[in-house]
Structure formats: structure tokens, C-alpha cells
Write a protein that holds these residues in place. Structure first.
Motif, PDB file in Angstrom:
ATOM      1  N   GLY A   1      -7.018  17.159   2.693  1.00  0.00           N
ATOM      2  CA  GLY A   1      -6.070  16.372   1.899  1.00  0.00           C
ATOM      3  C   GLY A   1      -4.719  17.047   1.780  1.00  0.00           C
ATOM      4  N   PRO A   2      -3.696  16.291   1.423  1.00  0.00           N
ATOM      5  CA  PRO A   2      -2.323  16.806   1.405  1.00  0.00           C
ATOM      6  C   PRO A   2      -2.107  17.958   0.423  1.00  0.00           C
ATOM      7  N   ASP A   3      -2.851  17.979  -0.677  1.00  0.00           N
ATOM      8  CA  ASP A   3      -2.660  19.073  -1.627  1.00  0.00           C
ATOM      9  C   ASP A   3      -2.964  20.422  -0.987  1.00  0.00           C
ATOM     10  N   GLU A   4      -3.765  20.415   0.088  1.00  0.00           N
ATOM     11  CA  GLU A   4      -4.132  21.651   0.766  1.00  0.00           C
ATOM     12  C   GLU A   4      -3.068  22.154   1.738  1.00  0.00           C
TER      13      GLU A   4
ATOM     14  N   GLN B   1      -2.380   0.821  -9.546  1.00  0.00           N
ATOM     15  CA  GLN B   1      -2.904   1.490  -8.362  1.00  0.00           C
ATOM     16  C   GLN B   1      -3.931   2.496  -8.857  1.00  0.00           C
ATOM     17  N   GLY B   2      -5.090   2.554  -8.219  1.00  0.00           N
ATOM     18  CA  GLY B   2      -6.077   3.532  -8.648  1.00  0.00           C
ATOM     19  C   GLY B   2      -7.448   3.243  -8.076  1.00  0.00           C
ATOM     20  N   TYR B   3      -8.347   4.197  -8.294  1.00  0.00           N
ATOM     21  CA  TYR B   3      -9.687   4.090  -7.728  1.00  0.00           C
ATOM     22  C   TYR B   3     -10.404   2.827  -8.203  1.00  0.00           C
TER      23      TYR B   3
ATOM     24  N   ILE C   1      10.501   5.914  -8.124  1.00  0.00           N
ATOM     25  CA  ILE C   1      10.487   7.243  -8.747  1.00  0.00           C
ATOM     26  C   ILE C   1       9.038   7.593  -9.069  1.00  0.00           C
ATOM     27  N   ASP C   2       8.525   8.550  -8.309  1.00  0.00           N
ATOM     28  CA  ASP C   2       7.108   8.926  -8.367  1.00  0.00           C
ATOM     29  C   ASP C   2       6.867   9.947  -9.482  1.00  0.00           C
ATOM     30  N   ASP C   3       5.632  10.027  -9.939  1.00  0.00           N
ATOM     31  CA  ASP C   3       5.230  11.028 -10.944  1.00  0.00           C
ATOM     32  C   ASP C   3       6.149  11.007 -12.152  1.00  0.00           C
TER      33      ASP C   3
ATOM     34  N   ALA D   1       0.827  -1.197   0.000  1.00  0.00           N
ATOM     35  CA  ALA D   1       0.000   0.000   0.000  1.00  0.00           C
ATOM     36  C   ALA D   1       0.864   1.251   0.000  1.00  0.00           C
ATOM     37  N   GLU D   2       0.284   2.332  -0.513  1.00  0.00           N
ATOM     38  CA  GLU D   2       0.920   3.639  -0.375  1.00  0.00           C
ATOM     39  C   GLU D   2       0.234   4.375   0.769  1.00  0.00           C
ATOM     40  N   ALA D   3       1.029   4.931   1.658  1.00  0.00           N
ATOM     41  CA  ALA D   3       0.503   5.715   2.777  1.00  0.00           C
ATOM     42  C   ALA D   3       0.295   7.152   2.313  1.00  0.00           C
ATOM     43  N   LEU D   4      -0.911   7.667   2.506  1.00  0.00           N
ATOM     44  CA  LEU D   4      -1.230   9.024   2.064  1.00  0.00           C
ATOM     45  C   LEU D   4      -1.741   9.838   3.250  1.00  0.00           C
ATOM     46  N   LEU D   5      -1.124  10.977   3.446  1.00  0.00           N
ATOM     47  CA  LEU D   5      -1.357  11.795   4.630  1.00  0.00           C
ATOM     48  C   LEU D   5      -2.691  12.533   4.582  1.00  0.00           C
ATOM     49  N   ARG D   6      -3.371  12.568   5.710  1.00  0.00           N
ATOM     50  CA  ARG D   6      -4.612  13.318   5.877  1.00  0.00           C
ATOM     51  C   ARG D   6      -4.528  14.107   7.174  1.00  0.00           C
ATOM     52  N   TRP D   7      -5.268  15.208   7.230  1.00  0.00           N
ATOM     53  CA  TRP D   7      -5.274  16.039   8.432  1.00  0.00           C
ATOM     54  C   TRP D   7      -6.714  16.229   8.885  1.00  0.00           C
TER      55      TRP D   7
ATOM     56  N   LEU E   1      10.390   3.919  -0.420  1.00  0.00           N
ATOM     57  CA  LEU E   1      10.322   5.378  -0.346  1.00  0.00           C
ATOM     58  C   LEU E   1      10.057   5.921  -1.743  1.00  0.00           C
ATOM     59  N   GLU E   2       9.003   6.722  -1.864  1.00  0.00           N
ATOM     60  CA  GLU E   2       8.659   7.313  -3.156  1.00  0.00           C
ATOM     61  C   GLU E   2       9.234   8.719  -3.235  1.00  0.00           C
ATOM     62  N   VAL E   3      10.052   8.942  -4.242  1.00  0.00           N
ATOM     63  CA  VAL E   3      10.641  10.269  -4.461  1.00  0.00           C
ATOM     64  C   VAL E   3      10.348  10.702  -5.893  1.00  0.00           C
TER      65      VAL E   3
ATOM     66  N   VAL F   1      -5.385   4.587 -11.971  1.00  0.00           N
ATOM     67  CA  VAL F   1      -6.184   3.719 -12.849  1.00  0.00           C
ATOM     68  C   VAL F   1      -7.649   3.774 -12.410  1.00  0.00           C
ATOM     69  N   GLU F   2      -8.494   4.282 -13.284  1.00  0.00           N
ATOM     70  CA  GLU F   2      -9.903   4.488 -12.928  1.00  0.00           C
ATOM     71  C   GLU F   2     -10.868   3.651 -13.757  1.00  0.00           C
ATOM     72  N   THR F   3     -10.433   3.188 -14.919  1.00  0.00           N
ATOM     73  CA  THR F   3     -11.355   2.448 -15.794  1.00  0.00           C
ATOM     74  C   THR F   3     -10.754   1.105 -16.198  1.00  0.00           C
TER      75      THR F   3
ATOM     76  N   TRP G   1       6.869  11.661  11.337  1.00  0.00           N
ATOM     77  CA  TRP G   1       5.674  11.031  11.903  1.00  0.00           C
ATOM     78  C   TRP G   1       5.063  10.055  10.901  1.00  0.00           C
ATOM     79  N   VAL G   2       4.962  10.484   9.636  1.00  0.00           N
ATOM     80  CA  VAL G   2       4.379   9.630   8.588  1.00  0.00           C
ATOM     81  C   VAL G   2       5.168   8.322   8.479  1.00  0.00           C
ATOM     82  N   LEU G   3       6.482   8.450   8.440  1.00  0.00           N
ATOM     83  CA  LEU G   3       7.325   7.252   8.314  1.00  0.00           C
ATOM     84  C   LEU G   3       7.102   6.301   9.489  1.00  0.00           C
TER      85      LEU G   3
ATOM     86  N   ASP H   1       3.201   8.748 -14.118  1.00  0.00           N
ATOM     87  CA  ASP H   1       2.353   9.795 -13.566  1.00  0.00           C
ATOM     88  C   ASP H   1       0.891   9.626 -13.991  1.00  0.00           C
ATOM     89  N   ARG H   2       0.039   9.903 -13.037  1.00  0.00           N
ATOM     90  CA  ARG H   2      -1.408   9.835 -13.192  1.00  0.00           C
ATOM     91  C   ARG H   2      -1.905  10.620 -14.404  1.00  0.00           C
ATOM     92  N   GLY H   3      -1.238  11.711 -14.728  1.00  0.00           N
ATOM     93  CA  GLY H   3      -1.643  12.534 -15.861  1.00  0.00           C
ATOM     94  C   GLY H   3      -1.662  11.764 -17.179  1.00  0.00           C
TER      95      GLY H   3
HETATM   96  P1  C2E Z   1       1.051  11.118  -5.106  1.00  0.00           P
HETATM   97  O1  C2E Z   1       2.198  10.634  -4.318  1.00  0.00           O
HETATM   98  O2  C2E Z   1       1.201  11.155  -6.584  1.00  0.00           O
HETATM   99  O3  C2E Z   1      -0.179  10.226  -4.651  1.00  0.00           O
HETATM  100  C1  C2E Z   1      -1.213   9.792  -5.499  1.00  0.00           C
HETATM  101  C2  C2E Z   1      -2.431  10.680  -5.385  1.00  0.00           C
HETATM  102  O4  C2E Z   1      -3.377  10.269  -6.362  1.00  0.00           O
HETATM  103  C3  C2E Z   1      -3.139  10.587  -4.060  1.00  0.00           C
HETATM  104  O5  C2E Z   1      -3.750  11.844  -3.779  1.00  0.00           O
HETATM  105  C4  C2E Z   1      -4.216   9.555  -4.361  1.00  0.00           C
HETATM  106  O6  C2E Z   1      -5.341   9.628  -3.495  1.00  0.00           O
HETATM  107  C5  C2E Z   1      -4.592   9.941  -5.758  1.00  0.00           C
HETATM  108  N1  C2E Z   1      -5.175   8.851  -6.507  1.00  0.00           N
HETATM  109  C6  C2E Z   1      -4.947   7.529  -6.388  1.00  0.00           C
HETATM  110  N2  C2E Z   1      -5.645   6.825  -7.287  1.00  0.00           N
HETATM  111  C7  C2E Z   1      -6.344   7.714  -8.001  1.00  0.00           C
HETATM  112  C8  C2E Z   1      -7.273   7.608  -9.106  1.00  0.00           C
HETATM  113  O7  C2E Z   1      -7.572   6.521  -9.599  1.00  0.00           O
HETATM  114  N3  C2E Z   1      -7.766   8.778  -9.593  1.00  0.00           N
HETATM  115  C9  C2E Z   1      -7.442   9.988  -9.083  1.00  0.00           C
HETATM  116  N4  C2E Z   1      -7.987  11.073  -9.602  1.00  0.00           N
HETATM  117  N5  C2E Z   1      -6.573  10.126  -8.055  1.00  0.00           N
HETATM  118  C10 C2E Z   1      -6.036   9.006  -7.525  1.00  0.00           C
HETATM  119  P2  C2E Z   1      -3.640  12.492  -2.327  1.00  0.00           P
HETATM  120  O8  C2E Z   1      -3.794  11.454  -1.269  1.00  0.00           O
HETATM  121  O9  C2E Z   1      -4.556  13.673  -2.309  1.00  0.00           O
HETATM  122  O10 C2E Z   1      -2.144  12.991  -2.278  1.00  0.00           O
HETATM  123  C11 C2E Z   1      -1.712  14.018  -3.132  1.00  0.00           C
HETATM  124  C12 C2E Z   1      -0.217  14.193  -3.079  1.00  0.00           C
HETATM  125  O11 C2E Z   1       0.193  14.651  -1.786  1.00  0.00           O
HETATM  126  C13 C2E Z   1       0.566  12.907  -3.291  1.00  0.00           C
HETATM  127  O12 C2E Z   1       0.633  12.611  -4.661  1.00  0.00           O
HETATM  128  C14 C2E Z   1       1.893  13.274  -2.695  1.00  0.00           C
HETATM  129  O13 C2E Z   1       2.660  14.021  -3.604  1.00  0.00           O
HETATM  130  C15 C2E Z   1       1.480  14.173  -1.544  1.00  0.00           C
HETATM  131  N6  C2E Z   1       1.507  13.422  -0.290  1.00  0.00           N
HETATM  132  C16 C2E Z   1       0.585  12.595   0.234  1.00  0.00           C
HETATM  133  N7  C2E Z   1       0.988  12.081   1.421  1.00  0.00           N
HETATM  134  C17 C2E Z   1       2.221  12.597   1.637  1.00  0.00           C
HETATM  135  C18 C2E Z   1       3.195  12.452   2.690  1.00  0.00           C
HETATM  136  O14 C2E Z   1       3.023  11.695   3.660  1.00  0.00           O
HETATM  137  N8  C2E Z   1       4.356  13.159   2.561  1.00  0.00           N
HETATM  138  C19 C2E Z   1       4.601  13.966   1.474  1.00  0.00           C
HETATM  139  N9  C2E Z   1       5.764  14.622   1.430  1.00  0.00           N
HETATM  140  N10 C2E Z   1       3.723  14.111   0.480  1.00  0.00           N
HETATM  141  C20 C2E Z   1       2.547  13.440   0.552  1.00  0.00           C
END
Ligand code: C2E
Ligand code: CA
Ligand code: CA
Ligand code: CA
Length: 279
Positions: free
Chosen positions: A72-75, A256-258, A178-180, A57-63, A148-150, A238-240, A92-94, A202-204
Motif C-alpha cells: 500500500g502507498p503508506d509503505e 466515501q468509505g468501506y 482539498i484532501d484531509d 472514484a478516487e484512484a489509489l496507488l498500489r505496488w 485533483l486532490e491536494v 465512512v465505515e458504519t 504514471w498515476v495521472l 479527514d477520516r480521523g
Molecule cells: P488519502 O488520499 O486520504 O486516501 C484515503 C485512504 O483511506 C486510502 O488509503 C483508502 O483506502 C482509505 N480508506 C477509504 N475508506 C476507508 C474506510 O472506510 N476506513 C478506513 N480505515 N480507510 C479507508 P490508501 O489507499 O492506503 O492510501 C493512503 C494514502 O496514500 C492516501 O490517503 C494518499 O495520501 C496516499 N496515496 C494513495 N495513492 C496515491 C497517489 O497516487 N499519489 C500520491 N501522491 N499519494 C497517494
């Protein structure tokens, strides 16, 4: 008007309009968020192509903001980076991600990997290697369970020193992803020198995927490049099923995707991912 072209401008504009909450207030809130225990992690599954098993799994930060709810992290990542708060937040995330991975490890998911996103600022930290080492030791977690994703730009910042740090982390047995991929400016020579195991398209590119357009060709080229560099290739966003079919057909190793699973709280993760395997 847009006062700052740098990342974070979205943050200020959106937050100030919607929440009437000024940037100083957000910064104060962010400063307190760690001690108030307001951060949490959601986990999004990575699947072996085309449909399982789960690789981790990928850990994604929320507040969980006391007034604004789940943010969400973009904010706030931009603000966390500019203020330097990303360093303690990232630690803390790690820690939390490794703690969670250890509970999964202990119930038998010993082959899973937990992926944690790193910021450039953490990367520049002199003791990042020690932090990684100590965190793994604290949770008694094997290094191979951590990825570690960089991003390319994260790693490009002070390229020589980053390469050295990455190499030392890789030497511990931690995977580097290597992310994005495809959005940065790395030279092929630099990519070749990165001690990476994985490349995330990259998702784009995935989003705009439809038969016969440039993105399909770009994705095929990225996969070919990744193969040459001996990297595991992951497609994100990946959505479809159409995207899934294409990505699998061009040889992506993991998806990885919705479509397969959204980021979710850890208490939902085991049930959600084992359901998918049964289907
Ligand atoms: P990212 O590393 O590219 O993470 C993937 C983002 O795409 C995540 O957004 C995830 O929820 C979203 N995603 C996954 N599958 C799909 C899909 O099928 N469709 C769409 N539209 N989106 C999808 P999220 O969680 O909002 O995170 C956004 C960005 O915030 C991340 O992009 C990453 O760059 C950053 N981020 C998140 N957690 C952390 C963290 O713990 N530390 C740091 N430094 N950055 C973080
Ligand atoms: Ca990521
Ligand atoms: Ca990404
Ligand atoms: Ca991203």
C-alpha cells in the motif's frame, strides 16, 4: 530507536523488521518498479449522499512487489517523495487514472469524475499544468472528468506559487479537492483564495464520530465552513451506518468509505457499484 521523525520512519521500521529488506534495497526496487510495470491503481467509489448515485472514484496507488506482494502507498509514498521518484510515478498515476476514466466515459459514465492524489513535489513541478493538459488530451478526456486532490499542506508549500498553479489547473476545468481537511494549518484567508470545488473531511474526524463528542461538533463546523466557501463536502472513511446517517444529516454532499465500497481493481468497479444502486 527512531532515527527519523519525518514521514517515512514507519516505512523503514516496519519494512526492515518484517521483511529484512533494507532501505537501499527498497529504493532500488522502487526505481525499477515503473519500468517493470509493477504499479496498479485501485478505485474507491464516491457516492452522492445518502446512498447514490456514484459520482466517480478516487484512484489509489498500489505496488505489486515481486517479493513482498501487494504493498500500500503508506509503505512507499514517503520514500518516493524523498527520492523524487514521486514525480514520474505521479505522472504514471495521472495517465493510468485518465485512461481508466475514459473507458468508463465511453460506456456511458460521462458524468463521473476520477480523483487523483497529488504530492507537494509534483506541485512544485514547473510543468504540472502541461502534464495535466497533455494527459487529458492524450486520452481525449474532458477536464471536468478529472479531480485533483491536494492536502492543505501540499498547497501551502510555497503558497503563492501553488495558488497560481492551482488557478491555472482550475481554469482548464479540472476540479480541485482539498484532501484531509482539518489536519493542516491553513488560514481561512488562504482557504478562501484556493480555487477549490471540494473539501474532504479527514477520516480521523469521521472515525471518532459518536453522538455528542467533539468530532461531531467539528464536522458540523467544517460543513458550515465548506458551505460558506461554496464547496462540495465529502466525508471519507465512512465505515458504519451511524456515521453515514450523521454525515448525511449535517449536510455532507458525498460519502466515501468501506461501508459503501472499498478500493478495488477496475474490473470489479462497474459490477460492484451497479449492485449497490439496485439494493
Ligand atoms: P488519502 O488520499 O486520504 O486516501 C484515503 C485512504 O483511506 C486510502 O488509503 C483508502 O483506502 C482509505 N480508506 C477509504 N475508506 C476507508 C474506510 O472506510 N476506513 C478506513 N480505515 N480507510 C479507508 P490508501 O489507499 O492506503 O492510501 C493512503 C494514502 O496514500 C492516501 O490517503 C494518499 O495520501 C496516499 N496515496 C494513495 N495513492 C496515491 C497517489 O497516487 N499519489 C500520491 N501522491 N499519494 C497517494
Ligand atoms: Ca485522497
Ligand atoms: Ca484523505
Ligand atoms: Ca491521508
Amino acid at each position: 530507536t527512531k532515527r527519523s521523525g519525518r514521514n517515512g520512519y514507519h516505512f523503514f521500521e516496519a519494512s526492515m523488521n518484517v521483511n529484512a529488506h533494507n532501505q537501499l534495497q527498497w529504493l532500488q526496487d522502487l526505481r525499477l518498479a515503473l519500468e517493470r510495470n509493477e504499479f496498479l491503481l485501485h478505485y474507491q467509489p464516491k457516492y452522492n449522499s445518502p446512498n447514490g448515485p456514484v459520482l466517480g472514484a478516487e484512484a489509489l496507488l498500489r505496488w505489486q512487489h515481486p517479493v513482498h506482494g501487494l504493498v500500500g502507498p503508506d509503505e512507499f509514498i514517503g520514500l518516493a517523495e524523498r527520492s523524487g521518484l514521486i514525480v514520474p510515478i505521479g505522472a504514471w498515476v495521472l495517465d493510468e487514472a485518465c485512461r481508466q476514466m475514459k473507458t468508463w466515459y465511453d460506456i456511458g459514465h460521462e458524468d463521473w469524475k476520477i480523483a487523483v492524489n497529488l504530492s507537494a513535489l509534483q506541485f512544485a513541478q514547473i510543468d504540472l499544468i502541461d502534464l495535466v493538459k497533455e494527459t487529458l488530451a492524450r486520452h481525449d478526456l474532458p477536464a471536468r472528468c478529472l479531480t485533483l486532490e491536494v492536502t492543505e499542506s501540499t498547497a501551502m508549500h510555497d503558497a503563492e506559487s501553488s495558488l497560481k498553479t492551482l488557478q491555472q489547473i482550475a481554469d482548464l476545468g479540472v476540479d480541485i479537492s482539498i484532501d484531509d481537511f482539518g489536519t493542516g494549518y491553513s488560514s481561512l484567508l488562504y482557504l478562501k483564495r484556493l480555487p477549490a470545488n471540494e473539501l474532504k473531511i479527514d477520516r480521523g474526524f469521521v472515525r471518532d464520530l459518536s453522538d455528542g463528542n467533539d468530532d461531531a461538533a467539528i464536522i458540523s463546523a467544517i460543513v458550515a465552513l465548506g458551505r460558506t466557501l461554496n464547496l462540495r463536502i465529502v466525508a471519507e472513511g465512512v465505515e458504519t451506518t451511524k456515521q453515514q446517517t450523521f454525515l448525511t444529516s449535517v449536510g455532507c454532499d458525498a460519502l466515501q468509505g468501506y461501508l459503501m465500497g472499498r478500493p478495488m481493481p477496475p474490473d470489479k468497479f462497474i459490477e460492484a457499484t451497479s449492485n449497490l444502486v439496485k439494493n
